[in-house]
Design an enzyme around this catalytic site. Structure first.
Site: not given
Length: 1144
Positions: A378, A414, A606, A847
């Site tokens: 990511s 992103d 996000k 997480d």
């Protein structure tokens, strides 16, 4: 188009006869048959078949069309690989209220693509007049020619010839026939089958193939036709492991649909586990637990004594200190209790290779039977996360030591930046040289930047004579690669400016033609960002506009490297190649660029939202049963790391593991580790301890997930293994189940946070996972592929050996189009994505919450510490950056405490000590309130001349000594069983106080304001000042960036320094000095200042650059303030400053 294309292919064999002449030939003799579980075929007449097709038992029948000179079935591999080549050369875009488009790209980078798997790989030109497209190529770059006349035809013209041309080759005017290409079809060992029933999906067919692969492997011929003689011979006896094993009658199947079992001798062999639990030696662990118990008693007695013996002279000082000490004791208990059961683990890669990659009875060829892994990388902003760092991470993944055909890499951008897109394309191009070089010479690490910057001897243990030459050439290539990556921003900007100028000139010419002699107005054209093939970039533009900004752009998927061939592709000694690749596999794993759709008005959540988009896209395209997520700056340092993690997942009981967490290791940290960036106490002490309970927490990167656990399902046998509230203390209570239930072949997928899990059926899946049938169909396939190997009776819920040796499905346009739809901004609406499916939304630390939800359902996790670090990354060594990192973690913990994810609300499936560990995760930031008060207490004591106790008597000092000594003994024992160093433990203690008085306090304030008043406060950098020393590797360590987080620690240091000076002055000039109170206050002040020493060192910047006058003025100010305090509040019994001392 692709669906129609696939449908036309299925009927090619019947079309060929009708198109050959004017009169249609006689219909071929069609035989219908059903394959039994033993591999035999039972023939049926047409009437029998019609009468029994209504039953589900006979839905999977096979049509055998005898091959004749006029009826040669076309090799499906040609058309399917042509389709896949088209997909890999196309940029797919789409999203909400927009059409999904496939833009065929001639090139994706400035230079020419040099690997046949890469997007934009060139082929020969199409021979159809008026067509300038390229002929598709195979894995080696050889043209795919569907006709024996070698007529060159592109994909689109080939489809036209099939659909409208009757399957006639435009070159030789003959019917397309089977060619002599050396290719392996997806179904080359299966006979031609009728189109499946409408109720059976693509994923269900694949699951059926996996389950039946091992049944009929012995009774199929190489041509795909049933070989009766071979069946008669090979079912009498089979060979495996060097001995003739004679199964009993019906050993290959009993006709009742049961799986084919291994011979009894094979099943009863001694069990060889893939992993072992290494307990801490009792000589270390027993004293460790004993000291914890002793310290617990001493703390209790000390607090009881403190409550009973008040300081009547300073009751306010006594009250504040007692409250703080009680909280510190409670916080210590929460931190220490989960450390009672630490464990170490080891893996055996040799056994893994023997079980999954060695020729066996069920896998005669020795092809890898390991499950697939989808790796997620990511990134969001190429300015903050340099593309070169991300590219090196990608290269380390592509070169990992794992079966190439089982590996897939997905890069989530992103920000939708063209810079990241082209950097990934450059990385894919360089991988053509780098990956074979790593395989040839067994390179470690396989990140080129780290490898070429190694400080050790690179030639050690390298035996091949051409290593030095190869390394020198690769180093030169890598230097050029870095130049290309670093020049991409300027290259994209210049290219876009040039195309924009051209568009402006075209617009002005068009305006002159239309308006004639009228005055010409200035033409305003949006300044677009252009790709190398001369088209607009569908993502974020350098000059953002509507539908082309960071929060408003279409979804994008580009297959950078198409799926590799199923069989190894060995290189050669071609002089055109950079290095000699003889007998080296040159295949590359699947590499996909993904940028999810973003639109205004949608909450994109996000990083968690980006990861969930990758979960869905990967389920459609590759559907690996396991997912490894990495940050863009965390690369694979140990190429066998994924094999180590797979040892746990494929071991007995591994089907109940939701993830395998690897420790985070960091590079570029200053040698002294001033701000505890390595965080070794957490990763080597706390995480090892949690591994002895229900498993470590998920820390955001370096984690190997089980896909179905991310989907929110309960673990298998969840009722049988319900641990209970106190199972960690009193042993696990295993429920007795009937023998029949243990042999359940396909246990139901369960989902539910309560005890009685809700048995899921496919009809309820759209409400939870969305309306993609592709995605829903992939769920049972991923569950089946993720099971351990059923090679022993003790393995429950296993899969048959050899089930994963079949090739993966080739990509087609409809598959990628479906992947585009599942990454659209609207897909998660009215679903459970982010609520109980995938990464969980609503917290900065998504997480920890995601891991908590899995443990709350009863899953277990494992901590995998490899001998060679599995992954390595970077960490901020600057003080301000480190404080902001800790602030983000602490803010997430406060959000967890005030949410439904508070461990106090955990289900009974979570163990007691695991619950305490998660409770500590949510509570630890609140310690900062009591810590900052306690840090001011020594100064208040010195200012007031009082202390937290009436007098420093023997009892108080004894308790203090006992608490301190037990803490030191615990530290020594922790160092013993964890392997950390004493300096690392001390650095962690120092930064605990630094973070507790700065970032943690700000996180609590931010969390309380958000919960109570709904106000969000962000602590950002206000100014920067840095040094200009480029040669210093740790120059960032000395950069001083002011932030409001620094105010509390600076205040604590200044107040304590001034208080020491005041206290010393007061005591010296007093008529009756109170040395005991002074010593107590000064001791605790020095305790505070010693912990804050790294913070003070960071404020001073580079050593030797702080002017001496700063220290002089600091001393003068401290002395002046001390004398003023004594003058304002002189000691009792005197009216003069300093008693008998007088100023001259």
């Amino acid at each position: 188009m692709s669906k129609h294309f696939k449908g036309s292919r299925s009927s090619l064999s019947t079309m060929s006869d009708a198109s050959e002449g004017q009169k249609p030939p006689l219909p071929p003799n069609v035989t219908f048959a059903r394959r039994t579980s033993s591999g035999r075929y039972v023939s049926y007449s047409r009437d029998d078949l019609d009468s029994e097709l209504g039953s589900s038992d006979f839905m999977n029948y096979t049509v055998h069309i005898p091959p004749t000179p006029d009826n040669q079935p076309m090799d499906l591999s040609i058309s399917q690989k042509v389709e896949e080549q088209y997909v890999s050369n196309s940029l797919f875009t789409g999203g909400f209220n927009s059409v999904t488009r496939a833009h065929l790209m001639d090139k994706v980078i400035e230079s020419e693509a040099n690997h046949p798997q890469m997007a934009g790989a060139k082929g020969s030109s199409c021979a159809i007049p008026g067509c300038d497209s390229k002929v598709m190529s195979d894995e080696r770059g050889v043209d795919i020619l569907p006709c024996e006349c070698d007529f060159k035809i592109c994909r689109d013209c080939y489809i036209d010839a099939i659909k409208t041309g009757g399957g006639i080759c435009p070159g030789c005017k003959e019917q397309y026939k089977n060619t002599e290409l050396d290719e392996v079809a997806v179904d080359d060992v299966h006979p031609l089958s009728l189109p499946p029933p409408s109720g059976m999906s693509k994923m269900e067919r694949r699951l059926s193939k996996m389950k039946s692969a091992n049944k009929s492997a012995l009774v199929r011929s190489q041509t795909g036709d049933f070989d009766h003689n071979r069946w008669l011979f090979e079912t009498k006896g089979t060979y495996g492991y060097g001995n003739a094993l004679w199964p009993k009658e019906g050993g290959l199947g009993n006709g009742k649909g049961e799986e084919v079992g291994e011979p009894t001798e094979f099943m009863n062999r001694p069990w060889r586990p893939l992993t072992r639990k290494l307990k801490i030696p009792a000589a270390i662990l027993s004293p460790y637990r004993l000291v914890i118990f002793i310290r617990l008693i001493v703390l209790g007695l000390f607090l009881a004594w403190r409550v009973k013996h008040k300081n009547s002279d300073a009751i306010w000082l006594w009250g504040m200190s007692v409250v703080c000490e009680i909280w510190f004791a409670f916080s210590w208990i929460l931190d220490q209790l989960p450390k009672l059961c630490p464990v170490n683990r080891s893996t055996d890669l040799n056994i893994l290779k023997e079980k999954f990659e060695t020729p066996t009875l069920s896998n005669p060829t020795g092809k890898s039977d390991l499950p697939g892994i989808d790796i997620f990388v990511s990134t969001a902003d190429p300015e903050k996360e340099p593309p070169l760092v991300t590219a090196n991470t990608i290269l380390s993944i592509l070169a990992a030591d794992y079966p190439v055909e089982k590996l897939s890499c997905y890069v989530s951008d992103d920000g939708g930046a063209l810079l990241t897109f082209e950097a990934m394309a450059e990385a894919a191009s360089f991988a053509n040289e780098w990956v074979p070089f790593c395989r040839k010479h067994d390179i470690e690490p396989r990140n080129p930047d780290s490898y070429f910057n190694l400080k050790r001897d690179p030639y050690k243990n390298k035996v091949k004579p051409d290593f030095v030459k190869d390394r020198r050439r690769l180093k030169r290539e890598y230097d050029e690669f870095k130049v290309r990556i670093n020049s991409l921003p300027d290259s994209i900007r210049r290219r876009s400016d040039a195309y924009h100028a051209r568009e402006e000139i075209k617009a002005m010419k068009l305006q002159r033609q239309t308006r004639g002699d009228e005055p010409i107005e200035t033409v305003k054209i949006p300044k677009a960002t252009w790709m190398v093939d001369g088209t607009h970039w569908p993502g974020t533009w350098l000059s953002p506009t509507s539908e082309h900004s960071k929060g408003d752009h279409a979804g994008i998927i580009q297959v950078m490297l198409k799926p590799p061939s199923d069989e190894p592709l060995l290189g050669g000694s071609d002089e055109a190649k950079l290095i000699d690749l003889t007998d080296i596999d040159i295949r590359l794993p699947l590499l996909v660029y993904v940028s999810r759709e973003k639109r205004p008005g949608y909450d994109h959540n996000k990083k968690a939202g980006a990861m969930n988009a990758l979960v869905r896209a990967s389920a459609i395209m590759s559907n690996g049963p396991f997912i490894l997520n990495l940050d863009c700056d965390h690369y694979i340092y140990n190429s066998k790391a994924m094999r180590e993690g797979m040892c746990f997942m494929m071991d007995r009981g591994g089907d109940r593991l939701c993830y395998v967490q690897f420790p985070q290791r960091f590079e570029g940290i200053d040698p002294s580790d001033r701000y505890a960036n390595h965080n070794t106490v957490f990763f080597d002490v706390n995480m090892r301890a949690l591994d002895g309970l229900q498993g470590p927490v998920y820390v955001g990167t370096g984690c190997l997930f089980r896909r179905v656990a991310l989907y929110g399902f309960d673990p298998p046998r969840s009722k049988e293994h319900n641990p209970g509230f106190c199972s960690c203390c009193f042993g696990r209570k295993k429920r007795h189940v009937s023998l029949a239930s243990t042999h359940e072949e396909n246990p139901a997928l369960r989902m539910g946070d309560d005890d009685d899990g809700e048995v899921m059926n496919l009809s309820s899946f759209p409400k939870k996972f969305g309306n993609s049938n592709f995605l829903i169909d992939s769920i049972p396939v991923a569950e089946f592929q993720g099971r351990p190997l059923a090679d022993h009776p003790a393995v429950k819920n296993g899969r048959p050996p050899g089930a994963l040796t079949i090739p993966r499905d080739l990509l087609d346009a409809s598959t990628v189009a479906e992947a585009i739809s599942v990454i659209s901004c609207w897909y998660e609406d009215k679903t459970e994505w982010g609520q109980r499916v995938g990464w969980i939304y609503g917290s900065v630390t998504e997480d920890v919450v995601t891991g908590y939800r899995m443990h709350n359902r009863g899953w277990k996790s494992v901590y995998c510490v490899t001998k060679r670090d599995a992954f390595r990354g970077t960490a901020p060594i600057n003080l301000t950056d480190r404080l902001h990192q800790v602030l983000r973690w602490a803010t997430g913990s406060v959000e967890i405490f005030f949410s439904r994810n508070n461990a106090l609300l955990a289900s009974p499936r979570m163990k007691l000590l695991q619950r305490i560990a998660y409770l500590n995760v949510g509570i630890y930031p609140f310690t900062s309130i009591f810590l900052i008060v306690y840090c001011f207490l020594p100064a208040l004591s010195l200012f007031s001349g009082q202390f937290i106790v009436q007098t420093l008597n023997v009892t108080f000092l004894s308790y203090l000594l006992g608490i301190t000594v037990t803490l030191c003994i615990l530290a020594v024992l922790e160092i013993k069983w964890s392997g950390i160093e004493l300096e690392e433990w001390w650095r962690n203690e120092q930064f605990w106080l630094i973070g507790g008085t700065s970032a943690h306090l700000a996180a609590v304030l931010q969390g309380l304001l958000k919960v109570v008043a709904g106000i969000e406060i962000s602590f950002t950098l206000t100014s920067k000042s840095g040094g200009d020393d480029v040669d210093d590797e740790f120059a960032d360590l000395y950069i001083v960036k002011w932030t409001s987080l620094m105010i509390p620690p600076i205040t604590i240091m200044m107040v304590n320094l001034i208080a020491i000076a005041v206290g010393v002055s007061r005591t010296i000039y007093s008529v009756i000095p109170q040395w005991s109170r002074l010593l107590g206050g000064v001791f605790f002040s020095f305790w505070v200042l010693t912990h804050l020493y790294p913070f003070a060192k960071g404020l001073m910047g580079r050593r030797g650059r702080t002017p001496t006058i700063v220290f002089v003025w600091s001393g003068l100010i401290a002395i002046t303030i001390s004398l003023l305090w004594v003058a304002i509040n002189p000691p009792a019994g005197t009216n003069q400053i300093g008693g008998s001392f007088q100023f001259p």
